[in-house]
Design a protein around this motif. Structure first.
Motif, short mmCIF file in Angstrom:
data_model
loop_
_atom_site.label_atom_id
_atom_site.label_comp_id
_atom_site.label_asym_id
_atom_site.label_seq_id
_atom_site.Cartn_x
_atom_site.Cartn_y
_atom_site.Cartn_z
N GLY A 41 -15.84 19.21 -16.88
CA GLY A 41 -14.80 18.38 -17.45
C GLY A 41 -15.13 17.89 -18.84
O GLY A 41 -16.22 18.14 -19.37
N ASN A 42 -14.16 17.17 -19.41
CA ASN A 42 -14.26 16.65 -20.76
C ASN A 42 -13.53 15.32 -20.80
O ASN A 42 -12.41 15.21 -20.30
N GLU A 43 -14.16 14.30 -21.38
CA GLU A 43 -13.48 13.02 -21.55
C GLU A 43 -13.48 12.64 -23.02
O GLU A 43 -14.42 13.00 -23.76
N THR A 44 -12.43 11.97 -23.44
CA THR A 44 -12.30 11.54 -24.83
C THR A 44 -11.76 10.11 -24.88
O THR A 44 -11.12 9.65 -23.93
N GLU B 230 -16.35 11.63 -27.43
CA GLU B 230 -16.12 12.80 -26.58
C GLU B 230 -17.38 13.07 -25.76
O GLU B 230 -18.49 12.90 -26.24
N LEU B 231 -17.17 13.49 -24.52
CA LEU B 231 -18.27 13.83 -23.62
C LEU B 231 -17.86 15.03 -22.78
O LEU B 231 -16.71 15.13 -22.35
N ARG B 232 -18.81 15.93 -22.55
CA ARG B 232 -18.60 17.08 -21.66
C ARG B 232 -19.56 16.95 -20.48
O ARG B 232 -20.68 16.47 -20.65
N TYR B 233 -19.11 17.41 -19.33
CA TYR B 233 -19.96 17.31 -18.13
C TYR B 233 -19.69 18.48 -17.18
O TYR B 233 -18.65 19.11 -17.24
N ASN B 234 -20.68 18.77 -16.35
CA ASN B 234 -20.50 19.76 -15.28
C ASN B 234 -21.56 19.54 -14.21
O ASN B 234 -22.57 18.89 -14.43
N GLY B 235 -21.28 20.08 -13.02
CA GLY B 235 -22.23 19.92 -11.93
C GLY B 235 -21.70 20.44 -10.62
O GLY B 235 -20.74 21.20 -10.58
N GLY B 236 -22.36 19.99 -9.54
CA GLY B 236 -21.96 20.41 -8.21
C GLY B 236 -23.06 20.16 -7.19
O GLY B 236 -24.10 19.57 -7.50
#
Length: 158
Positions: free
Chosen positions: A136-139, A149-155
């Protein structure tokens, strides 16, 4: 994988609300890694840890353990886009971010809600996938200008 997905998501929402979203850096414990900030929350058999480096631009990782075994993780990087921003410029942006992050719920587990507005500030969060594998991406926009702005990923860890 946790025994019950519902108990995992309940824990994750509570952990996120009780660490950076509500207390910022004040929730810190003695960090494991030199130069980092570390936030932790424990409930029952679950343990949440968030370790990150930096402030205007930061990089970090959240992990959840169940019965002392890592089961889920998310990595993230981002920060304030204002060049050479002072803490006085960054503080209101991060306070607004924490307001948005306190709205984390079972629908938007990764960061904050899809959209949150207050006065001249807008938080937006787009994400794809499931708890198993997501990104995802948040702004944040202030007066229509993107300032964060921030980018994230995982699981889940297999």
């Amino acid at each position: 994988m946790p025994l019950h997905l519902e108990s995992f998501t309940d824990f994750l929402v509570e952990a996120k609300k009780r660490t950076y979203a509500s207390q910022g850096d004040d929730a810190s414990v003695q960090p494991l890694l030199s130069g980092s900030k570390q936030l932790e929350y424990r409930s029952g058999n679950y343990f949440y840890r968030d370790i990150y480096f930096g402030s205007s631009f930061f990089i970090g990782q959240e992990t959840v353990e169940y019965e002392n075994r890592p089961i889920w993780s998310m990595v993230y990087s981002g920060g304030v886009l204002v060049p050479n921003a002072s803490w006085e410029q960054m503080a209101p942006i991060y306070e607004f971010l924490r307001q948005a992050l306190r709205l984390v719920d079972h629908k938007s587990l990764y960061r904050g809600p899809n959209r949150y507005e207050q006065n001249n500030c807008i938080y937006e969060n787009e994400y794809y996938g499931t708890l198993d594998d997501f990104y995802g991406n948040e702004t944040i926009l202030v007066d229509g200008q993107k300032v964060y702005e921030l980018r994230y990923n995982g699981g889940f860890i297999r």
